[in-house]
Design a protein around this motif. Structure first.
Motif, PDB file in Angstrom:
ATOM      1  N   ALA A  98      14.790  -4.824   0.293  1.00  0.00           N
ATOM      2  CA  ALA A  98      14.977  -5.180  -1.117  1.00  0.00           C
ATOM      3  C   ALA A  98      13.924  -4.477  -1.959  1.00  0.00           C
ATOM      4  CB  ALA A  98      14.852  -6.695  -1.283  1.00  0.00           C
ATOM      5  N   TYR A  99      14.269  -4.252  -3.219  1.00  0.00           N
ATOM      6  CA  TYR A  99      13.339  -3.620  -4.168  1.00  0.00           C
ATOM      7  C   TYR A  99      13.510  -4.350  -5.490  1.00  0.00           C
ATOM      8  CZ  TYR A  99      10.764  -0.004  -6.677  1.00  0.00           C
ATOM      9  OH  TYR A  99       9.834   0.672  -7.432  1.00  0.00           O
ATOM     10  N   GLU A 100      12.426  -4.930  -5.993  1.00  0.00           N
ATOM     11  CA  GLU A 100      12.537  -5.856  -7.134  1.00  0.00           C
ATOM     12  C   GLU A 100      11.617  -5.480  -8.297  1.00  0.00           C
ATOM     13  OE1 GLU A 100      11.572  -9.701  -5.393  1.00  0.00           O
ATOM     14  OE2 GLU A 100      12.768  -9.205  -3.626  1.00  0.00           O
ATOM     15  N   HIS A 101      12.123  -5.715  -9.514  1.00  0.00           N
ATOM     16  CA  HIS A 101      11.267  -5.630 -10.706  1.00  0.00           C
ATOM     17  C   HIS A 101      10.311  -6.823 -10.730  1.00  0.00           C
ATOM     18  CE1 HIS A 101      14.806  -3.639 -12.854  1.00  0.00           C
ATOM     19  NE2 HIS A 101      13.811  -2.880 -13.252  1.00  0.00           N
ATOM     20  N   VAL A 102       9.043  -6.595 -11.005  1.00  0.00           N
ATOM     21  CA  VAL A 102       8.123  -7.710 -11.262  1.00  0.00           C
ATOM     22  C   VAL A 102       7.414  -7.424 -12.584  1.00  0.00           C
ATOM     23  CG1 VAL A 102       6.119  -9.025 -10.447  1.00  0.00           C
ATOM     24  CG2 VAL A 102       7.767  -8.119  -8.788  1.00  0.00           C
ATOM     25  N   ALA A 103       7.791  -8.149 -13.620  1.00  0.00           N
ATOM     26  CA  ALA A 103       7.137  -7.965 -14.925  1.00  0.00           C
ATOM     27  C   ALA A 103       5.778  -8.657 -14.846  1.00  0.00           C
ATOM     28  CB  ALA A 103       7.992  -8.582 -16.024  1.00  0.00           C
ATOM     29  N   LEU A 104       4.711  -7.856 -14.991  1.00  0.00           N
ATOM     30  CA  LEU A 104       3.376  -8.399 -14.724  1.00  0.00           C
ATOM     31  C   LEU A 104       2.437  -8.123 -15.891  1.00  0.00           C
ATOM     32  CD1 LEU A 104       2.095  -9.624 -12.067  1.00  0.00           C
ATOM     33  CD2 LEU A 104       1.126  -7.352 -11.705  1.00  0.00           C
ATOM     34  N   PRO A 105       2.056  -9.162 -16.629  1.00  0.00           N
ATOM     35  CA  PRO A 105       1.079  -8.924 -17.699  1.00  0.00           C
ATOM     36  C   PRO A 105      -0.261  -8.509 -17.095  1.00  0.00           C
ATOM     37  CG  PRO A 105       1.682 -11.271 -17.558  1.00  0.00           C
ATOM     38  CD  PRO A 105       2.496 -10.548 -16.537  1.00  0.00           C
ATOM     39  N   PRO A 106      -1.040  -7.689 -17.821  1.00  0.00           N
ATOM     40  CA  PRO A 106      -2.291  -7.161 -17.256  1.00  0.00           C
ATOM     41  C   PRO A 106      -3.209  -8.237 -16.681  1.00  0.00           C
ATOM     42  CG  PRO A 106      -1.765  -6.012 -19.279  1.00  0.00           C
ATOM     43  CD  PRO A 106      -0.727  -7.091 -19.138  1.00  0.00           C
ATOM     44  N   ARG A 107      -3.263  -9.419 -17.296  1.00  0.00           N
ATOM     45  CA  ARG A 107      -4.205 -10.432 -16.792  1.00  0.00           C
ATOM     46  C   ARG A 107      -3.823 -10.946 -15.391  1.00  0.00           C
ATOM     47  NH1 ARG A 107      -0.892 -12.887 -20.339  1.00  0.00           N
ATOM     48  NH2 ARG A 107       0.256 -14.675 -19.536  1.00  0.00           N
ATOM     49  N   GLU A 108      -2.587 -10.683 -14.968  1.00  0.00           N
ATOM     50  CA  GLU A 108      -2.147 -11.182 -13.653  1.00  0.00           C
ATOM     51  C   GLU A 108      -2.221 -10.128 -12.543  1.00  0.00           C
ATOM     52  OE1 GLU A 108       1.708 -13.056 -14.005  1.00  0.00           O
ATOM     53  OE2 GLU A 108       1.054 -14.214 -15.744  1.00  0.00           O
ATOM     54  N   LEU A 109      -2.665  -8.911 -12.913  1.00  0.00           N
ATOM     55  CA  LEU A 109      -2.617  -7.813 -11.935  1.00  0.00           C
ATOM     56  C   LEU A 109      -3.480  -8.080 -10.698  1.00  0.00           C
ATOM     57  CD1 LEU A 109      -1.677  -4.919 -11.220  1.00  0.00           C
ATOM     58  CD2 LEU A 109      -3.737  -4.092 -12.348  1.00  0.00           C
ATOM     59  N   ASP A 110      -4.741  -8.469 -10.912  1.00  0.00           N
ATOM     60  CA  ASP A 110      -5.650  -8.620  -9.766  1.00  0.00           C
ATOM     61  C   ASP A 110      -5.126  -9.639  -8.762  1.00  0.00           C
ATOM     62  OD1 ASP A 110      -7.327  -6.718 -10.710  1.00  0.00           O
ATOM     63  OD2 ASP A 110      -8.688  -8.111 -11.717  1.00  0.00           O
ATOM     64  N   VAL A 111      -4.650 -10.767  -9.262  1.00  0.00           N
ATOM     65  CA  VAL A 111      -4.145 -11.806  -8.359  1.00  0.00           C
ATOM     66  C   VAL A 111      -2.910 -11.292  -7.620  1.00  0.00           C
ATOM     67  CG1 VAL A 111      -3.106 -14.113  -8.256  1.00  0.00           C
ATOM     68  CG2 VAL A 111      -5.099 -13.707  -9.719  1.00  0.00           C
ATOM     69  N   PHE A 112      -2.039 -10.606  -8.351  1.00  0.00           N
ATOM     70  CA  PHE A 112      -0.825 -10.087  -7.693  1.00  0.00           C
ATOM     71  C   PHE A 112      -1.203  -9.135  -6.556  1.00  0.00           C
ATOM     72  CE2 PHE A 112       2.511  -7.010  -7.000  1.00  0.00           C
ATOM     73  CZ  PHE A 112       3.619  -7.831  -6.832  1.00  0.00           C
ATOM     74  N   LEU A 113      -2.142  -8.206  -6.828  1.00  0.00           N
ATOM     75  CA  LEU A 113      -2.503  -7.213  -5.805  1.00  0.00           C
ATOM     76  C   LEU A 113      -3.157  -7.873  -4.592  1.00  0.00           C
ATOM     77  CD1 LEU A 113      -3.833  -4.261  -8.011  1.00  0.00           C
ATOM     78  CD2 LEU A 113      -1.587  -4.521  -6.932  1.00  0.00           C
ATOM     79  N   ALA A 114      -3.880  -8.949  -4.837  1.00  0.00           N
ATOM     80  CA  ALA A 114      -4.558  -9.633  -3.725  1.00  0.00           C
ATOM     81  C   ALA A 114      -3.600 -10.494  -2.906  1.00  0.00           C
ATOM     82  CB  ALA A 114      -5.699 -10.487  -4.275  1.00  0.00           C
ATOM     83  N   THR A 115      -2.437 -10.814  -3.467  1.00  0.00           N
ATOM     84  CA  THR A 115      -1.575 -11.793  -2.780  1.00  0.00           C
ATOM     85  C   THR A 115      -0.150 -11.302  -2.485  1.00  0.00           C
ATOM     86  OG1 THR A 115      -0.908 -12.718  -4.908  1.00  0.00           O
ATOM     87  CG2 THR A 115      -2.791 -13.772  -3.809  1.00  0.00           C
ATOM     88  N   PHE A 116       0.173 -10.039  -2.857  1.00  0.00           N
ATOM     89  CA  PHE A 116       1.592  -9.665  -2.719  1.00  0.00           C
ATOM     90  C   PHE A 116       2.065  -9.702  -1.258  1.00  0.00           C
ATOM     91  CE2 PHE A 116      -0.045  -5.157  -2.746  1.00  0.00           C
ATOM     92  CZ  PHE A 116       0.560  -4.702  -1.581  1.00  0.00           C
ATOM     93  N   ALA A 117       1.170  -9.363  -0.328  1.00  0.00           N
ATOM     94  CA  ALA A 117       1.590  -9.370   1.080  1.00  0.00           C
ATOM     95  C   ALA A 117       1.966 -10.794   1.508  1.00  0.00           C
ATOM     96  CB  ALA A 117       0.480  -8.798   1.953  1.00  0.00           C
ATOM     97  N   GLU A 118       1.173 -11.769   1.054  1.00  0.00           N
ATOM     98  CA  GLU A 118       1.501 -13.181   1.383  1.00  0.00           C
ATOM     99  C   GLU A 118       2.839 -13.582   0.777  1.00  0.00           C
ATOM    100  OE1 GLU A 118      -1.724 -15.472  -0.304  1.00  0.00           O
ATOM    101  OE2 GLU A 118      -3.153 -14.123   0.678  1.00  0.00           O
ATOM    102  N   ARG A 119       3.203 -12.934  -0.321  1.00  0.00           N
ATOM    103  CA  ARG A 119       4.471 -13.274  -0.963  1.00  0.00           C
ATOM    104  C   ARG A 119       5.650 -12.523  -0.350  1.00  0.00           C
ATOM    105  NH1 ARG A 119       3.132 -12.779  -7.298  1.00  0.00           N
ATOM    106  NH2 ARG A 119       5.375 -13.055  -7.378  1.00  0.00           N
ATOM    107  N   GLY A 120       5.396 -11.773   0.732  1.00  0.00           N
ATOM    108  CA  GLY A 120       6.492 -11.128   1.463  1.00  0.00           C
ATOM    109  C   GLY A 120       6.783  -9.698   1.037  1.00  0.00           C
ATOM    110  N   PHE A 121       5.924  -9.115   0.204  1.00  0.00           N
ATOM    111  CA  PHE A 121       6.138  -7.721  -0.187  1.00  0.00           C
ATOM    112  C   PHE A 121       5.377  -6.784   0.764  1.00  0.00           C
ATOM    113  CE2 PHE A 121       6.768  -9.640  -4.510  1.00  0.00           C
ATOM    114  CZ  PHE A 121       8.044  -9.137  -4.750  1.00  0.00           C
ATOM    115  N   VAL A 122       5.987  -5.611   1.039  1.00  0.00           N
ATOM    116  CA  VAL A 122       5.309  -4.620   1.879  1.00  0.00           C
ATOM    117  C   VAL A 122       4.575  -3.582   1.031  1.00  0.00           C
ATOM    118  CG1 VAL A 122       6.808  -4.874   3.894  1.00  0.00           C
ATOM    119  CG2 VAL A 122       7.501  -3.319   2.055  1.00  0.00           C
ATOM    120  N   GLY A 123       4.822  -3.575  -0.252  1.00  0.00           N
ATOM    121  CA  GLY A 123       4.180  -2.618  -1.155  1.00  0.00           C
ATOM    122  C   GLY A 123       5.084  -2.387  -2.342  1.00  0.00           C
TER     123      GLY A 123
END
Ligand SMILES: NC(=O)c1ccc[n+]([C@@H]2O[C@H](COP(=O)([O-])OP(=O)(O)OC[C@H]3O[C@@H](n4cnc5c(N)ncnc54)[C@H](OP(=O)(O)O)[C@@H]3O)[C@@H](O)[C@H]2O)c1
Length: 278
Positions: free
Chosen positions: A33-58
């Protein structure tokens, strides 16, 4: 669980990347699967630190996150390090890795549309000094361009580009565009001018030599006014769609394990989507 990849940006809904990657997944019969994730700048660091836990491979990174995502990567490719920006992320050995595939995408597209272009590259004119122009300048230097003339509205930005890449970069103000074009083997528009919803790019191509190639990395519309004017003059041209498609391939290989091909069918499918939504 099937591998899932993302594109993060703010905004991101306009991105064609999901269509490109889903087309490859279908063609190669890969469950993913390949998904859009609309991410405001303030959420970037948390997203990058946790995307693998959320099931993304990159995934892919677009405006305005490319520089901050680079800073968050403990490991990057030499190209990303030179450009200080990433557009492709993946996990390897438990670490976040980043690459910038825009330069390679630009070169692959030009190789396809104007074979042999690099053999006679003495002087190139690049319009723009933003993130995309940085990738284009890096790409041209990697293919041996001797002189690159950068033309940009904001002088401070073009000076930053020269300080990054050094003596082969010359700066010319937009008012002196004719001198930048004279004797240039290649002209590249790397500004957002000419893109749908942006002001037009209105330039006189007369000073370009007859053998010059004109590339526009804008891909909406597919045929920009710049490309149309170059064709009217009988010059070889290269549009932005090829760069978009070629920059996508390395990420797909990291996430889904197979290197996809940029085929005429893929090009036609994405082109049709661009035409439909205009
Ligand atoms: N084909 C592809 O795969 C691909 C990949 C990446 C980008 N792109 C396209 O490349 C373009 C630039 O992207 P970017 O990431 O470099 O954006 P960016 O960092 O925001 O840079 C925008 C550039 O356009 C110039 N510009 C914008 N509005 C202008 C105006 N009204 N008059 C004169 N110059 C103007 C800016 O000049 P100032 O410095 O003076 O503001 C700057 O040089 C976009 O159209 C994007 O879609 C295509």
């Amino acid at each position: 669980m099937i591998p899932r990849a993302f594109i993060i940006g703010w905004p991101v809904a306009q991105s064609r990347s999901p269509l490109i990657h889903r087309t490859w997944l279908d063609e190669l019969h890969i469950e993913g699967a390949y998904e859009h994730v609309a991410l405001p700048p303030r959420e970037l660091d948390v997203f990058l630190a946790t995307f693998a836990e959320r099931g993304f491979v990159g995934g892919n990174v677009t405006i305005p996150h490319k520089e901050k995502a680079f800073a968050a990567c403990p490991v990057t490719t030499p190209t990303a390090a030179r450009l200080q920006a990433v557009n492709t992320l993946w996990m390897e050995g438990g670490k976040l890795r980043g690459d910038n595939t825009d330069a390679a995408g630009f070169l692959a597209s030009l190789d396809e549309d104007a074979p042999g272009w690099g053999k006679t590259l003495e002087k190139a004119a690049v319009l723009g000094a933003g993130g995309a122009a940085r990738a284009v300048v890096y790409a041209l230097l990697s293919r041996g361009a001797r002189r690159i003339v950068v033309v940009n509205r904001t002088r401070a930005r073009s000076e930053e580009l020269r300080s990054r890449f050094g003596a082969s970069i010359e700066l010319v103000d937009p008012g002196d565009l004719a001198s930048a074009l004279a004797g240039s083997d290649l002209l590249v528009n790397a500004t957002s001018l000419g893109m749908a919803g942006q002001p037009p790019l209105e330039i006189d191509l007369t000073p370009l030599p007859d053998h010059a190639i004109v590339a526009d990395i804008v891909y909406v519309p597919l045929e920009t006014a710049l490309l149309a004017a170059a064709r009217r003059r009988g010059l070889r041209t290269s549009g932005g769609l090829g760069m978009l498609l070629h920059q996508a391939a390395p990420g797909f290989a990291h996430w889904f394990g197979e290197r996809p091909r940029v085929t005429a069918a893929l090009r036609a499918r994405i082109a049709a989507d661009i035409e439909d939504k205009r």
